[in-house]
Write an enzyme that holds these catalytic residues in place. Structure first.
Site, PDB file in Angstrom:
ATOM      1  N   THR A 373       0.899  -1.135   0.000  1.00 25.62           N
ATOM      2  CA  THR A 373       0.000   0.000   0.000  1.00 25.62           C
ATOM      3  C   THR A 373       0.941   1.187   0.000  1.00 25.62           C
ATOM      4  O   THR A 373       2.137   1.026   0.243  1.00 25.62           O
ATOM      5  CB  THR A 373      -0.857  -0.099   1.285  1.00 25.62           C
ATOM      6  OG1 THR A 373      -1.595  -1.309   1.236  1.00 25.62           O
ATOM      7  CG2 THR A 373      -1.754   1.066   1.514  1.00 25.62           C
ATOM      8  N   GLY A 466      -0.515  -3.341   5.589  1.00 28.28           N
ATOM      9  CA  GLY A 466      -1.589  -4.285   5.911  1.00 28.28           C
ATOM     10  C   GLY A 466      -2.150  -4.002   7.291  1.00 28.28           C
ATOM     11  O   GLY A 466      -2.362  -2.846   7.674  1.00 28.28           O
TER      12      GLY A 466
HETATM   13  N1  GLY Z   1      -5.015  -4.115   1.550  1.00 26.31           N
HETATM   14  C1  GLY Z   1      -4.654  -3.655   2.809  1.00 26.31           C
HETATM   15  C2  GLY Z   1      -5.701  -2.852   3.479  1.00 26.31           C
HETATM   16  O1  GLY Z   1      -6.592  -2.361   2.830  1.00 26.31           O
HETATM   17  O2  GLY Z   1      -5.690  -2.713   4.655  1.00 26.31           O
END
Ligand code: GLY
Length: 564
Positions: A373, A466
Site C-alpha cells: 500500500t 496491511g
Molecule cells: N489491503 C490492505 C488494506 O486495505 O488494509
C-alpha cells in the site's frame, strides 16, 4: 567530521536561530506547501501543482496519478483507497474509493466441495480482483474540492509514462525478480525494454500503453476509466483470464464521501477513516486507552510503554475482528460505542500492569492483509491538508494486468473473510461483517490521519503495512503528541505490532533493548523480531513559526518530502 556545504550551513544557522532542533537533516522544511510520498518524482509533481495554484486536493490527486507511473508496486489506478481532507476552515471530510466485490461474487466463491479455500485463489488469481475505485475517488474529490482543471492533474503522469523517467534500484530489484519467473506473465514483461531486456538502473523507463490509458482519463475524467476503451480493455482481460469484473460492475462503481471518524487526545482532534476501513476506529480506541495512563511515568521505549501499547492493541484488534466490515452492509456497527471514552475506560481497567493478558481465541481474528500500500501527505499554503492511502493489496497486486492498458489490477478480494463461519488460530476469520457479497467493500486497515490543533492541521500521517498500518500510525501519532518527537524521529522510532491473534508482539529488530525484551517476556509476552514495520509519510505544522516539516520513512526506497 561532518562537512556541510554552504546551503546546509545557512539552513542550519537559520533553523538554530528559529530555535528548531536540527541534529539530522532527514526532515524537509517549507512555508508554502509540502508533499511527502513514496517517490520523490511524484512528490515533486504534487509540489508543481501547488506552485501552479492548485490546492492540497489537486496536489494529492496529481501525486497519486504520478505514483501509478513511478511506484507501481502500490501506486495505482487499478486499486482503491481513502482520502481524509481537512479544509482550511477546519471542516474535515473523507472519500472512500475502496474496491468493491463484483456482482458475480459470493460468500463461497473461493471454496471447494468440502468447503475449504482452494489454494491461494482469494489472493492470487483473476478472481481476487475487486472493482477498482481509484480513478472514481480521485475524480470525485478533485471535482468537488480541487481548483485546477482536471486535465492539469492527470497530465504530469502522462508525461512521466510517455517520456519516461530514470529507472531506479527499487524498480530494478522488482524487475529482476519478476522477469526471472513464469508465474505472472504480465509481470515477466513489465520491466523489459523493446529488445526484451531488463531495464537497468539509470536508464529511462517509458510506459506508452499506460500513457494512452491515462490520456483517456485526462480527456473523460471518471468515464475515461469506467466507460469506453479502458473499460472495454478491462472486460476483455477478464473474459480472457476467467476474471469476473464486468461492464456493469464498472458502470455501477461510485466513490463515496463520508464523515470522518473523530476522536480526541489531550486536546488534539484526531480525524481518520471510517469503515470500510477499520483504521480510524481502532486507532481512536487505542489513543483513548493510552490517554488514561500516566504518561509522565511511562518513558518511551520502556517496558511499561511497550506493555501498555501492546495491551491497547490487543483490545482494539479484538473489537476490530468482532465488529468491523463495510458500513453500508452493516448499518448497525457500534462505532460510537467503540470510540467512546467509556469503552476505553473499561478496556483500560482490564490491563494488568504486572502481566500480559491472554487473547481470547473463542472470539475471532483476522487473516493476512497485503502489505503493499502507499501513503501520501499534503499540506498547502492555505492550510488545506490531505492524507491519502491507497493500495493494490499485495506488492504489484494480483500481478496481473492488460498488455493493452499498461497497469496492474488489485487483488483486494483477499481482504474479505474467505470461509464463512470458519475462524482459525492462524488468523483466518469467519465472522459475518466482512463476508463476501456482491458490491460490498472489503475491510481495510488503511489509516490516513490528520491531527488538528485549534482547528488547524498539526500532523498529517499515514502508512502502508496491511494490518500493521493502524498500529504504526497510532504509535507515530503518540510519539508526536505525547513524546514531543520531531516528525522524522517519530517515524523512525521503535514500532511494535500486536493484532490480538496470533498472540504475540512483533517488534522492529535492534530497536528494543535486550533488557526490555527479557522484562516483557517475564510478564508473559511473546516477542518476535521483524525487519521493519510501516513506511510512514508525515508532515507537521508549527503555526507559530508558520513552518511545515515533512519526512519520508527511511525504509521507503525512493520516497521524499518535497516542499517550497
Ligand atoms: N489491503 C490492505 C488494506 O486495505 O488494509
Amino acid at each position: 567530521m561532518m562537512i556541510l556545504n554552504y546551503r546546509a550551513t545557512f539552513t542550519l544557522f537559520i533553523l538554530l536561530f528559529l530555535g528548531i532542533n536540527t541534529s539530522v537533516f532527514s526532515q524537509t522544511y517549507a512555508r508554502n506547501g509540502m508533499v511527502v510520498s513514496d517517490s520523490e518524482i511524484a512528490s515533486q509533481v504534487g509540489v508543481d501543482i501547488l506552485k501552479k495554484g492548485g490546492n492540497a486536493i489537486d496536489a494529492a490527486a496529481a501525486t497519486a496519478f504520478a505514483l501509478q507511473v513511478t511506484h507501481p508496486t502500490a501506486g495505482n489506478i487499478g486499486g482503491g483507497g481513502f482520502i481524509v481532507f481537512m479544509k482550511s476552515d477546519g471542516n474535515v471530510t473523507t472519500f472512500d474509493f475502496r474496491e468493491k466485490a463484483p456482482l458475480a461474487a459470493s460468500p463461497d466463491m473461493y471454496l471447494d466441495e468440502n468447503g475449504e479455500v482452494i489454494g491461494n485463489i482469494n489472493h492470487l488469481s483473476s478472481k481476487a480482483i475487486g472493482v477498482p475505485g481509484t480513478v472514481a475517488g480521485l475524480y470525485k474529490a478533485q471535482q468537488k474540492y480541487g481548483k485546477l482543471d482536471w486535465k492539469e492533474i492527470v497530465q504530469p503522469a502522462i508525461d512521466l509514462a510517455k517520456d519516461g523517467f530514470e529507472f531506479n534500484w527499487s524498480l530494478y530489484f522488482s524487475g529482476r525478480y519478476f522477469s526471472a519467473q513464469e508465474t505472472f506473465p504480465f509481470m515477466k514483461n513489465y520491466f523489459l525494454n523493446a529488445s526484451g531486456e531488463l531495464i537497468q538502473p539509470g536508464e529511462t523507463w517509458k510506459q506508452p500503453e499506460l500513457a494512452t490509458t491515462l490520456t483517456y482519463i485526462r480527456e473523460n475524467g471518471r468515464d475515461g476509466f469506467y466507460k469506453g476503451p479502458v473499460a472495454d480493455g478491462i472486460v476483455e482481460f477478464m473474459k480472457e483470464n476467467e476474471g469476473i469484473v464486468t461492464h456493469e460492475d464498472l458502470l455501477k462503481y461510485e466513490a463515496i464521501e463520508r464523515n470522518p471518524m473523530h476522536g480526541t487526545y489531550k486536546g488534539y482532534d484526531v480525524y481518520s477513516m471510517p469503515p470500510p476501513s477499520s483504521g480510524g476506529v481502532a486507532m481512536i480506541e487505542m489513543l483513548n486507552m493510552v490517554e488514561l495512563a500516566d504518561a509522565e511515568t511511562i518513558p518511551f521505549n520502556s517496558t511499561n510503554y511497550v506493555h501498555l501499547v501492546a495491551e491497547a492493541m490487543r483490545r482494539a484488534y479484538a473489537d476490530r475482528a468482532e465488529h468491523m466490515g463495510d458500513i453500508d452492509f452493516n448499518p448497525d456497527l457500534p462505532l460510537d460505542h467503540l470510540i467512546s471514552k467509556e469503552h476505553a475506560q473499561n478496556l483500560f481497567n482490564s490491563i494488568d500492569w504486572q502481566k500480559a493478558s491472554v487473547s481470547d481465541s473463542s472470539k475471532f481474528s483476522q487473516l493476512y492483509d497485503g502489505e503493499s500500500t502507499t501513503h501520501l501527505s499534503v499540506l498547502d499554503k492555505d492550510g488545506n491538508a490531505v492524507s491519502l492511502t491507497y493500495t493494490l493489496e499485495f506488492g504489484y497486486g494480483s500481478r496481473m494486468g492488460s498488455e493493452k492498458l499498461g497497469f496492474i489490477f488489485n487483488n483486494e478480494m483477499g481482504d474479505f473473510n474467505p470461509q464463512p463461519g470458519v475462524t482459525k488460530r492462524n488468523g483466518q476469520i469467519g465472522s459475518d461483517p466482512n463476508q463476501i457479497a456482491p458490491e460490498k467493500r472489503m475491510l481495510s486497515s488503511m489509516t490516513p490521519t490528520i491531527v488538528a490543533k485549534d482547528g488547524k492541521p498539526y500532523l498529517v500521517i499515514g502508512s502502508p503495512g496491511g494490518r500493521t498500518i493502524i498500529n504504526t500510525v497510532f504509535q507515530t501519532v503518540l510519539a508526536v503528541l505525547e513524546y514531543n518527537m520531531r516528525i522524522d524521529r517519530a517515524i523512525s522510532a521503535l514500532k511494535i505490532h500486536h493484532q490480538w491473534l496470533p498472540d504475540r508482539i512483533l517488534y522492529e529488530e535492534n530497536t528494543l533493548s535486550p533488557d526490555t525484551r527479557i522484562a516483557l517476556e517475564a510478564m508473559g509476552h511473546t516477542l518476535v523480531p521483524v525487519s521493519n514495520l510501516g513506511v510512514l509519510m508525515g508532515i507537521t505544522y508549527d503555526p507559530e513559526q508558520q513552518l511545515m516539516t515533512g519526512a519520508a520513512d527511511a525504509s521507503s526506497g525512493e520516497g521524499a518530502a518535497v516542499g517550497y
